[in-house]
Design a protein around this motif. Structure first.
Motif, mmCIF file in Angstrom:
data_model
loop_
_atom_site.group_PDB
_atom_site.id
_atom_site.type_symbol
_atom_site.label_atom_id
_atom_site.label_comp_id
_atom_site.label_asym_id
_atom_site.label_seq_id
_atom_site.Cartn_x
_atom_site.Cartn_y
_atom_site.Cartn_z
ATOM 1 N N ALA A 21 0.909 -1.253 0.024
ATOM 2 C CA ALA A 21 -0.133 -0.106 -0.143
ATOM 3 C C ALA A 21 0.986 1.257 -0.109
ATOM 4 N N GLN A 22 1.976 1.406 0.613
ATOM 5 C CA GLN A 22 3.163 2.296 0.530
ATOM 6 C C GLN A 22 4.013 2.185 -0.591
ATOM 7 N N SER A 23 3.725 1.422 -1.481
ATOM 8 C CA SER A 23 4.614 1.265 -2.572
ATOM 9 C C SER A 23 6.064 1.095 -2.419
ATOM 10 N N LEU A 24 6.149 0.035 -1.544
ATOM 11 C CA LEU A 24 7.518 -0.177 -1.017
ATOM 12 C C LEU A 24 7.853 -1.705 -1.240
ATOM 13 N N SER A 25 8.992 -1.977 -1.871
ATOM 14 C CA SER A 25 9.589 -3.100 -2.252
ATOM 15 C C SER A 25 10.263 -3.681 -1.025
ATOM 16 N N GLN A 26 10.415 -5.164 -1.156
ATOM 17 C CA GLN A 26 11.207 -5.828 -0.174
ATOM 18 C C GLN A 26 12.463 -5.257 0.257
ATOM 19 N N ALA A 27 13.070 -4.691 -0.887
ATOM 20 C CA ALA A 27 14.334 -4.051 -0.839
ATOM 21 C C ALA A 27 14.456 -2.936 -0.245
ATOM 22 N N ASP A 28 13.533 -2.205 -0.299
ATOM 23 C CA ASP A 28 12.957 -0.920 0.532
ATOM 24 C C ASP A 28 13.317 -1.146 1.864
ATOM 25 N N VAL A 29 12.330 -2.005 2.335
ATOM 26 C CA VAL A 29 12.212 -2.250 3.667
ATOM 27 C C VAL A 29 13.513 -2.902 4.318
ATOM 28 N N ALA A 30 14.048 -3.724 3.528
ATOM 29 C CA ALA A 30 15.686 -4.199 4.077
ATOM 30 C C ALA A 30 16.511 -3.204 4.296
ATOM 31 N N ALA A 31 16.389 -2.341 3.333
ATOM 32 C CA ALA A 31 17.526 -0.976 3.297
ATOM 33 C C ALA A 31 17.187 -0.090 4.496
ATOM 34 N N ALA A 32 15.861 -0.082 4.743
ATOM 35 C CA ALA A 32 15.473 1.025 5.853
ATOM 36 C C ALA A 32 15.759 0.287 7.089
ATOM 37 N N LEU A 33 15.392 -0.912 7.260
ATOM 38 C CA LEU A 33 15.790 -1.664 8.843
ATOM 39 C C LEU A 33 17.197 -1.980 8.838
ATOM 40 N N GLY A 34 17.911 -2.164 7.765
ATOM 41 C CA GLY A 34 19.202 -2.669 7.838
ATOM 42 C C GLY A 34 19.364 -4.011 7.964
ATOM 43 N N VAL A 35 18.637 -5.031 7.186
ATOM 44 C CA VAL A 35 18.536 -6.373 7.274
ATOM 45 C C VAL A 35 18.479 -6.723 5.840
ATOM 46 N N THR A 36 18.602 -8.080 5.681
ATOM 47 C CA THR A 36 18.562 -8.790 4.305
ATOM 48 C C THR A 36 17.285 -8.765 3.592
ATOM 49 N N ARG A 37 17.249 -8.739 2.462
ATOM 50 C CA ARG A 37 15.853 -9.001 1.740
ATOM 51 C C ARG A 37 15.397 -10.229 1.969
ATOM 52 N N ALA A 38 16.174 -11.331 2.190
ATOM 53 C CA ALA A 38 15.645 -12.506 2.312
ATOM 54 C C ALA A 38 14.835 -12.611 3.929
ATOM 55 N N THR A 39 15.415 -11.758 4.740
ATOM 56 C CA THR A 39 15.009 -11.517 6.089
ATOM 57 C C THR A 39 13.526 -11.151 6.044
ATOM 58 N N VAL A 40 13.213 -9.918 5.049
ATOM 59 C CA VAL A 40 12.160 -9.334 5.023
ATOM 60 C C VAL A 40 10.978 -10.685 4.215
ATOM 61 N N ARG A 41 11.642 -11.453 3.304
ATOM 62 C CA ARG A 41 10.773 -12.207 2.839
ATOM 63 C C ARG A 41 10.382 -13.499 3.841
ATOM 64 N N GLN A 72 19.211 4.552 2.573
ATOM 65 C CA GLN A 72 20.334 4.238 3.813
ATOM 66 C C GLN A 72 21.365 3.369 3.435
ATOM 67 N N GLU A 73 22.447 3.978 3.878
ATOM 68 C CA GLU A 73 23.846 3.083 3.830
ATOM 69 C C GLU A 73 23.686 1.807 4.591
ATOM 70 N N ASN A 74 24.008 0.565 4.104
ATOM 71 C CA ASN A 74 23.962 -0.425 4.814
ATOM 72 C C ASN A 74 25.288 -1.210 4.851
ATOM 73 N N PRO A 75 25.934 -1.196 5.988
ATOM 74 C CA PRO A 75 27.062 -1.695 6.251
ATOM 75 C C PRO A 75 27.583 -3.159 5.814
ATOM 76 N N ALA A 76 26.437 -3.999 5.888
ATOM 77 C CA ALA A 76 26.485 -5.373 5.692
ATOM 78 C C ALA A 76 27.082 -5.661 4.413
ATOM 79 N N PRO A 77 27.901 -6.883 4.543
ATOM 80 C CA PRO A 77 28.658 -7.166 3.334
ATOM 81 C C PRO A 77 27.704 -7.548 2.100
ATOM 82 N N ALA A 78 27.912 -7.480 0.899
ATOM 83 C CA ALA A 78 27.249 -7.866 -0.327
ATOM 84 C C ALA A 78 27.888 -9.363 -0.866
ATOM 85 N N LEU A 79 26.675 -10.028 -1.433
ATOM 86 C CA LEU A 79 27.151 -11.095 -2.113
ATOM 87 C C LEU A 79 26.670 -11.347 -3.416
ATOM 88 N N VAL A 80 25.641 -10.611 -3.717
ATOM 89 C CA VAL A 80 24.823 -10.964 -4.769
ATOM 90 C C VAL A 80 24.916 -9.771 -6.029
#
Length: 410
Positions: A21-41, A72-80
């Motif tokens: 409803a807020q036109s947010l993707s799972q990636a947006d929520v993950a970046a905002a909370l500082g977690v992975t997209r898989a966690t939101v899923r 928002q800057e995410n300090p977590a390491p990237a793999l994908v």
């Protein structure tokens, strides 16, 4: 000590509805909370639930009490690496789709990090800047509904096949088997396309199928797989591949999925059909075995970098999607005709049996019995001298028998 009550959390279905409803993707929520997209899923699929500060921030974000900061800057390491680019570009070429109101964050900011709900990871994740050498993405963007099945399949194949060939090569050390495994997985996906298209993770479905086919023990019975293929040219690549191939298949697959592809621990455990503690133990033992032979790869980020280098050095290329679809259709026709032929033979054999089989009861013959009162037949005994003379006289006559006896004149 009184425990602070947790913030009320809507149901997973309601959380997804509030996010959309807020036109947010799972990636947006993950970046905002500082977690992975898989966690939101996993939160939206009710596999896990957020806790602590993540739970409060997640509820505030869904209810609109906090501004979303996709960049928002995410300090977590990237793999994908590039999360949306390859799939979205292929979909844009096939069928233009309207852009969502929220701006998609750059690829480097959509990096996965250790899930706080799973406890500490076995080791820190690899560093960013590797791109999508081994994994296309944790979950590709949903396919546009206006795409035809052929276009949707081609987009999924173009997005996943190159990375899957490299992954399968690291699992088996065989180039031809890697290509064959990926082609067979996509042919099966095309054969079951309605099921795969409706799956929540089509890329994961194809990846699991390709890995299982590649690690099948029946390949050792094939003549062309009895002799090893030429190893990599570089000594360092050859040493790493030798260490990987000496690991048990389940350990090798767990290491590849976690340190190479970038799945989190629950997803790795689910794909390898193991519990999360078992997957963690396999990962630790696999890392220990690699570090024992190659101490310079004791760091997970260095291991991830070397896995990507070894997989990319072979320049493995996947077949065209049209060729894979055509091969899948030909295989389906072949097996359909074989099934029809077998059915016809079975029906013919059944009909012949029914025609030749007895249609009524025939009592068996009674066994022989001795008949009393009848003397047994006596065999002839030795001939007497007169009988022997007569036999000799009869044998000496003409073939037509003895001469006619006529009375002589007196």
């Amino acid at each position: 000590m009184t425990r602070t009550p947790e913030t009320p959390l809507p149901s997973p279905k309601e959380c997804r509805r509030l996010r959309e409803a807020q036109s947010l993707s799972q990636a947006d929520v993950a970046a905002a909370l500082g977690v992975t997209r898989a966690t939101v899923r996993s939160w939206e699929n009710a596999r896990t639930t957020p806790r602590g500060t993540n739970r409060d921030a997640y509820v505030r974000l869904l209810t609109g009490a906090q501004e979303v900061t996709p960049h928002q800057e995410n300090p977590a390491p990237a793999l994908v690496g590039a999360a949306t680019g390859p799939v979205q570009a292929s979909l844009d070429r096939a069928e233009p789709a309207p852009e969502p109101p929220s701006e998609t964050p750059p690829a480097s900011e959509l990096a996965p990090e250790p899930d706080p709900e799973l406890g500490p990871d076995p080791a820190p994740g690899p560093e960013p800047e590797l791109g999508s050498e081994l994994s296309p993405e944790a979950e590709p963007e949903p396919l546009a509904p206006s795409l035809t099945p052929d276009q949707a399949f081609d987009a999924l194949y173009a997005f996943c096949a190159p990375a899957l060939v490299r992954q399968t090569y690291l699992l088996t050390g065989r180039r031809e088997l890697a290509r064959e495994s990926v082609e067979c997985a996509f042919q099966l996906a095309w054969h079951r396309w309605p099921e795969v298209a409706m799956d929540r993770d089509p890329a994961g479905w194809v990846r699991a199928t390709a890995h299982e086919f590649a690690l099948s023990p029946w390949h050792r019975l094939r003549p062309r797989h009895r002799n090893p293929e030429p190893p990599p040219a570089a000594p360092a690549d050859r040493a790493l591949l030798d260490v990987l191939l000496q690991l048990p298949p389940v350990y090798r697959r767990t290491l590849l999925l976690y340190d190479g592809v970038g799945l989190d621990l629950p997803e790795t455990a689910a794909e390898t059909e193991a519990s999360t503690p078992a997957a963690a133990n396999r990962l630790l033992h696999a890392r220990e075995a690699v570090a024992t032979r190659l101490p310079e790869l004791a760091e997970p980020k260095e291991l991830h970098r070397r896995l990507a280098e070894v997989a990319s050095a072979e320049r493995l290329h996947a077949a065209k999607p049209t060729t894979v679809r055509w091969g899948g259709e030909q295989r389906a026709r072949h097996w359909t005709r074989a099934a029809i032929a077998f059915t016809v033979v079975l029906i013919g054999a059944t009909t012949l049996t029914l025609r030749t089989a007895p249609d009524h009861y025939e009592p068996p013959l009674a066994p022989g019995a001795t008949v009393h009162g009848v003397p047994p037949r006596v065999a002839p005994g030795p001939l007497s001298a007169e009988q022997l003379a007569l036999r000799a006289k009869l044998k000496g006559e003409t073939v037509s028998g003895p001469e006619r006896l006529v009375p002589e004149a007196g």
